[in-house]
Design a protein around this motif. Structure first.
Motif, PDB file in Angstrom:
ATOM      1  N   PHE A 281     -17.968   5.768 -16.040  1.00  0.00           N
ATOM      2  CA  PHE A 281     -17.463   6.808 -15.311  1.00  0.00           C
ATOM      3  C   PHE A 281     -17.517   6.469 -13.815  1.00  0.00           C
ATOM      4  CE2 PHE A 281     -22.091   7.775 -14.638  1.00  0.00           C
ATOM      5  CZ  PHE A 281     -22.088   8.238 -13.382  1.00  0.00           C
ATOM      6  N   GLY A 282     -18.304   5.606 -13.368  1.00  0.00           N
ATOM      7  CA  GLY A 282     -18.234   5.048 -12.005  1.00  0.00           C
ATOM      8  C   GLY A 282     -17.083   4.105 -11.741  1.00  0.00           C
ATOM      9  N   VAL A 283     -17.087   3.276 -12.794  1.00  0.00           N
ATOM     10  CA  VAL A 283     -16.242   1.966 -12.577  1.00  0.00           C
ATOM     11  C   VAL A 283     -14.516   2.616 -12.665  1.00  0.00           C
ATOM     12  CG1 VAL A 283     -15.184   0.112 -13.799  1.00  0.00           C
ATOM     13  CG2 VAL A 283     -17.635   0.499 -13.866  1.00  0.00           C
ATOM     14  N   ALA A 284     -14.372   3.800 -13.373  1.00  0.00           N
ATOM     15  CA  ALA A 284     -13.103   4.154 -13.400  1.00  0.00           C
ATOM     16  C   ALA A 284     -12.752   4.748 -12.197  1.00  0.00           C
ATOM     17  CB  ALA A 284     -12.886   5.110 -14.591  1.00  0.00           C
ATOM     18  N   PHE A 285     -13.408   5.432 -11.487  1.00  0.00           N
ATOM     19  CA  PHE A 285     -13.042   6.140 -10.303  1.00  0.00           C
ATOM     20  C   PHE A 285     -13.061   5.122  -9.112  1.00  0.00           C
ATOM     21  CE2 PHE A 285     -13.908   8.702  -6.544  1.00  0.00           C
ATOM     22  CZ  PHE A 285     -13.201   9.900  -6.832  1.00  0.00           C
ATOM     23  N   ALA A 286     -13.924   3.995  -9.419  1.00  0.00           N
ATOM     24  CA  ALA A 286     -14.072   3.022  -8.343  1.00  0.00           C
ATOM     25  C   ALA A 286     -12.861   2.229  -8.350  1.00  0.00           C
ATOM     26  CB  ALA A 286     -14.969   2.098  -8.295  1.00  0.00           C
ATOM     27  N   CYS A 287     -12.093   2.021  -9.392  1.00  0.00           N
ATOM     28  CA  CYS A 287     -10.917   1.086  -9.677  1.00  0.00           C
ATOM     29  C   CYS A 287      -9.568   1.986  -8.741  1.00  0.00           C
ATOM     30  CB  CYS A 287     -10.512   0.904 -10.946  1.00  0.00           C
ATOM     31  SG  CYS A 287     -11.516  -0.150 -12.004  1.00  0.00           S
ATOM     32  N   MET A 288      -9.605   3.276  -9.090  1.00  0.00           N
ATOM     33  CA  MET A 288      -8.992   4.202  -8.407  1.00  0.00           C
ATOM     34  C   MET A 288      -8.945   4.176  -6.908  1.00  0.00           C
ATOM     35  SD  MET A 288      -8.595   7.198  -6.489  1.00  0.00           S
ATOM     36  CE  MET A 288      -9.882   8.309  -7.066  1.00  0.00           C
ATOM     37  N   SER A 289     -10.029   4.068  -6.577  1.00  0.00           N
ATOM     38  CA  SER A 289     -10.766   4.202  -5.013  1.00  0.00           C
ATOM     39  C   SER A 289     -10.389   2.461  -4.200  1.00  0.00           C
ATOM     40  CB  SER A 289     -12.135   4.477  -4.748  1.00  0.00           C
ATOM     41  OG  SER A 289     -12.353   5.886  -5.587  1.00  0.00           O
ATOM     42  N   LEU A 290     -10.422   1.674  -5.220  1.00  0.00           N
ATOM     43  CA  LEU A 290     -10.168   0.280  -4.590  1.00  0.00           C
ATOM     44  C   LEU A 290      -8.696   0.185  -4.267  1.00  0.00           C
ATOM     45  CD1 LEU A 290     -11.168  -2.570  -4.072  1.00  0.00           C
ATOM     46  CD2 LEU A 290     -10.453  -3.156  -6.536  1.00  0.00           C
ATOM     47  N   THR A 291      -7.643   0.656  -5.158  1.00  0.00           N
ATOM     48  CA  THR A 291      -6.346   0.350  -4.878  1.00  0.00           C
ATOM     49  C   THR A 291      -5.988   1.469  -3.683  1.00  0.00           C
ATOM     50  OG1 THR A 291      -5.921   1.511  -6.894  1.00  0.00           O
ATOM     51  CG2 THR A 291      -5.670  -0.697  -6.738  1.00  0.00           C
ATOM     52  N   ASN A 292      -6.807   2.674  -3.669  1.00  0.00           N
ATOM     53  CA  ASN A 292      -6.217   3.459  -2.472  1.00  0.00           C
ATOM     54  C   ASN A 292      -6.822   3.000  -1.283  1.00  0.00           C
ATOM     55  OD1 ASN A 292      -6.189   5.797  -0.968  1.00  0.00           O
ATOM     56  ND2 ASN A 292      -7.426   7.161  -2.557  1.00  0.00           N
ATOM     57  N   PHE A 293      -7.818   2.176  -1.346  1.00  0.00           N
ATOM     58  CA  PHE A 293      -8.134   1.648  -0.029  1.00  0.00           C
ATOM     59  C   PHE A 293      -7.417   0.265   0.293  1.00  0.00           C
ATOM     60  CE2 PHE A 293     -10.603  -2.439   0.984  1.00  0.00           C
ATOM     61  CZ  PHE A 293     -10.745  -2.250   2.449  1.00  0.00           C
ATOM     62  N   LEU A 294      -6.901  -0.391  -0.432  1.00  0.00           N
ATOM     63  CA  LEU A 294      -6.034  -1.676  -0.295  1.00  0.00           C
ATOM     64  C   LEU A 294      -4.776  -1.310   0.347  1.00  0.00           C
ATOM     65  CD1 LEU A 294      -7.153  -3.981  -3.160  1.00  0.00           C
ATOM     66  CD2 LEU A 294      -7.624  -4.163  -1.088  1.00  0.00           C
ATOM     67  N   PHE A 295      -4.066  -0.064  -0.340  1.00  0.00           N
ATOM     68  CA  PHE A 295      -2.738   0.009   0.054  1.00  0.00           C
ATOM     69  C   PHE A 295      -2.562   1.165   0.911  1.00  0.00           C
ATOM     70  CE2 PHE A 295      -2.577  -2.424  -4.004  1.00  0.00           C
ATOM     71  CZ  PHE A 295      -1.698  -3.322  -3.716  1.00  0.00           C
ATOM     72  N   SER A 296      -3.598   1.726   1.584  1.00  0.00           N
ATOM     73  CA  SER A 296      -3.332   2.823   2.575  1.00  0.00           C
ATOM     74  C   SER A 296      -2.571   2.294   3.774  1.00  0.00           C
ATOM     75  CB  SER A 296      -4.660   3.575   2.958  1.00  0.00           C
ATOM     76  OG  SER A 296      -5.311   4.091   1.946  1.00  0.00           O
ATOM     77  N   PRO A 297      -2.866   1.205   4.337  1.00  0.00           N
ATOM     78  CA  PRO A 297      -2.110   0.705   5.439  1.00  0.00           C
ATOM     79  C   PRO A 297      -0.474   0.299   4.777  1.00  0.00           C
ATOM     80  CG  PRO A 297      -4.059  -0.485   5.542  1.00  0.00           C
ATOM     81  CD  PRO A 297      -3.972   0.321   4.094  1.00  0.00           C
ATOM     82  N   PHE A 298      -0.361  -0.038   3.918  1.00  0.00           N
ATOM     83  CA  PHE A 298       0.925  -0.444   3.333  1.00  0.00           C
ATOM     84  C   PHE A 298       1.769   0.956   3.426  1.00  0.00           C
ATOM     85  CE2 PHE A 298       3.482   0.115  -0.599  1.00  0.00           C
ATOM     86  CZ  PHE A 298       4.617  -0.986  -0.350  1.00  0.00           C
ATOM     87  N   TRP A 299       1.081   1.910   2.599  1.00  0.00           N
ATOM     88  CA  TRP A 299       1.972   3.311   2.696  1.00  0.00           C
ATOM     89  C   TRP A 299       2.172   3.726   3.970  1.00  0.00           C
ATOM     90  CZ3 TRP A 299       4.776   4.137  -1.155  1.00  0.00           C
ATOM     91  CH2 TRP A 299       4.480   3.697  -2.422  1.00  0.00           C
ATOM     92  N   GLY A 300       1.226   3.684   5.024  1.00  0.00           N
ATOM     93  CA  GLY A 300       1.311   3.968   6.391  1.00  0.00           C
ATOM     94  C   GLY A 300       2.707   3.297   6.930  1.00  0.00           C
ATOM     95  N   LYS A 301       2.814   2.040   6.814  1.00  0.00           N
ATOM     96  CA  LYS A 301       3.990   1.325   7.116  1.00  0.00           C
ATOM     97  C   LYS A 301       5.347   1.740   6.364  1.00  0.00           C
ATOM     98  CE  LYS A 301       2.004  -1.238  10.426  1.00  0.00           C
ATOM     99  NZ  LYS A 301       2.526  -1.034  11.919  1.00  0.00           N
ATOM    100  N   ILE A 302       5.102   1.959   5.169  1.00  0.00           N
ATOM    101  CA  ILE A 302       6.229   2.167   4.363  1.00  0.00           C
ATOM    102  C   ILE A 302       7.008   3.474   4.641  1.00  0.00           C
ATOM    103  CG2 ILE A 302       6.887   3.030   1.978  1.00  0.00           C
ATOM    104  CD1 ILE A 302       7.288   0.061   2.121  1.00  0.00           C
ATOM    105  N   SER A 303       6.161   4.728   4.849  1.00  0.00           N
ATOM    106  CA  SER A 303       6.259   5.968   5.299  1.00  0.00           C
ATOM    107  C   SER A 303       7.282   5.963   6.536  1.00  0.00           C
ATOM    108  CB  SER A 303       5.236   6.960   5.210  1.00  0.00           C
ATOM    109  OG  SER A 303       4.125   6.655   6.152  1.00  0.00           O
ATOM    110  N   ARG A 304       6.873   5.141   7.250  1.00  0.00           N
ATOM    111  CA  ARG A 304       7.375   4.977   8.653  1.00  0.00           C
ATOM    112  C   ARG A 304       8.798   4.609   8.534  1.00  0.00           C
ATOM    113  NH1 ARG A 304       5.115   8.910  11.409  1.00  0.00           N
ATOM    114  NH2 ARG A 304       3.219   8.169  12.535  1.00  0.00           N
ATOM    115  N   ASN A 305       9.057   3.709   7.629  1.00  0.00           N
ATOM    116  CA  ASN A 305      10.383   3.131   7.313  1.00  0.00           C
ATOM    117  C   ASN A 305      11.263   3.823   6.501  1.00  0.00           C
ATOM    118  OD1 ASN A 305      11.598   0.412   8.125  1.00  0.00           O
ATOM    119  ND2 ASN A 305      11.223  -0.131   6.251  1.00  0.00           N
ATOM    120  N   PHE A 306      10.625   4.415   5.348  1.00  0.00           N
ATOM    121  CA  PHE A 306      11.615   5.169   4.629  1.00  0.00           C
ATOM    122  C   PHE A 306      11.455   6.536   4.609  1.00  0.00           C
ATOM    123  CE2 PHE A 306      10.877   1.015   2.570  1.00  0.00           C
ATOM    124  CZ  PHE A 306      12.139   0.475   2.528  1.00  0.00           C
TER     125      PHE A 306
END
Length: 400
Positions: A42-67
């Protein structure tokens, strides 16, 4: 014209998203137990979601500015829809981990684009209040999403995943249909430039142009509170299923009650604090109350007082979040979404640590996650105090 730039219409999308996105939470403990998987999942599943949430937040910040924020947001709704269907079809730990990693990738896009859209399209004097409104909608409607998900879960676990997946897809279509992007907020970057600037760790390096000790302390508060609330909430959901045998509907109904309390707290206490007090200072006693209540939760064993105290705590837990998000608008000036991406990344980092630790310390003792959460709140109080003192000193220096 059906499509137009509108923060109010975004609020509608946020509300629908928070309702549907929470269908799976009350059924996840039962889903994991039905598959006879380890408690820590139950902890691992939520942590996996949170991990990619953390890794790709800057990516979406840039993508949203572009598209465009709305174009990016709609795409993320479609992706999250697919990810949740994968989650519901999973039968192994590996399948759940894969689905949750993919889900986190798209969730980060939804979170970042919502904040950026509000910041870009709200009047300067209303920006803090609009951001707080987003948080309030999230806290209140999410609770009713839990309730609906819990009631659906009593009927069919897999059917709940299907309802969630279909709902997310429909919200994506609606998002693209009724809301337009603000073309003035968009920039033009090549895919190579976006990829280079969106590396999560590079984003931390690039943030040195806006980074100050005050901002570091603020981000520390965000990470610590996210860690504390995630560690607590993930354990609570599993605790009442494992220790008390509550069905998914009970979990959902409890969350609905929390939603009512959160609505009252946010429309009275929180609104007053935002308008009448210095939120940089006010957040300290609010976090102190959360710490004190968490300590009391650790000490209570009887089921009825335990549930009552937890429901009240959820209400107070919802109060500090609008305060933290409103604080970001005064810190982010002319930094093109960098701080918003960092804010979401630090929250996600706290979610990774909080959910992982909640899962693994549960074996040492069902209430150990609550103890860890209390410690994290204490750390957040210390950091918030340091933030306020540093900000006050900086203001004094500027005036002298």
């Amino acid at each position: 014209m059906l499509k137009k730039v509108s923060v109010f219409r975004l609020f509608i999308i946020v509300g629908l998203y928070c309702l549907v996105a929470n269908f799976a939470h009350p059924i996840t403990p039962t889903f994991i137990q039905n598959l006879h998987l380890s408690d820590y999942m139950f902890g691992v599943a939520f942590a996996c979601m949170s991990l990619t949430n953390f890794l790709f937040s800057p990516f979406w910040g840039k993508i949203s500015r572009n598209f465009g924020a709305i174009r990016s947001m709609g795409f993320c709704f479609f992706g999250y829809s697919v990810a949740q269907m994968m989650f519901g079809l999973s039968t192994t730990e590996g399948g759940i981990i894969t689905a949750r990693l993919i889900g986190g990738f798209f969730i980060s896009g939804i979170s970042v684009t919502q904040i950026l859209y509000v910041m870009d399209n709200s009047a300067p004097e209303a920006r803090g209040q609009d951001l707080a409104t987003c948080v309030t909608i999230t806290a209140v409607v999410s609770a009713f999403g839990y309730m609906v998900g819990g009631l659906l879960g009593d009927i069919s676990i897999f059917g709940t995943f299907v309802a969630q997946s279909v709902g997310l897809f429909v919200i994506g279509v609606l998002c693209w249909t009724i809301i337009d992007d603000n073309k003035d907020a968009m920039t033009s970057l090549s895919i190579k430039e976006v990829a280079k600037s969106s590396n999560p760790f590079q984003a931390f390096i690039d943030s040195k142009k806006i980074m100050t000790f005050v901002i570091i302390l603020y981000l520390g508060v965000c990470a610590a509170t996210s860690f504390a609330s995630t560690c607590y909430e993930q354990c609570f959901n599993y605790f009442i299923k494992d220790q008390y045998g509550f069905p998914p509907s009970y979990n959902g109904l409890l969350k609905a009650l929390v939603g009512i309390i959160s609505l009252v707290a946010n429309t009275t206490i929180c609104r007053y604090l935002l308008k009448k007090t210095n939120i940089n200072k006010t957040v300290i006693p609010v976090l102190s109350i959360c710490f004190a209540m968490m300590v009391s939760i650790v000490m209570i064993d009887n089921v009825v007082p335990f549930i009552i105290m937890n429901v009240i705590f959820f209400g107070f837990n919802a109060v500090y979040q609008p305060l933290l998000q409103a604080m970001i608008s005064s810190l982010s000036k002319g930094e093109d979404g960098i701080l918003v991406g960092l804010y979401n990344s630090m929250k996600s980092l706290g979610m990774v640590g909080g959910s992982l630790l909640a899962g693994f310390v549960y074996a040492a003792g069902p209430k150990m996650s609550f103890v860890v959460s209390a410690v994290a709140f204490l750390i957040a109080i210390v950091l918030a105090l340091g933030y306020y003192l540093q900000l006050s000193q900086k203001t004094t220096d500027n005036e002298s």
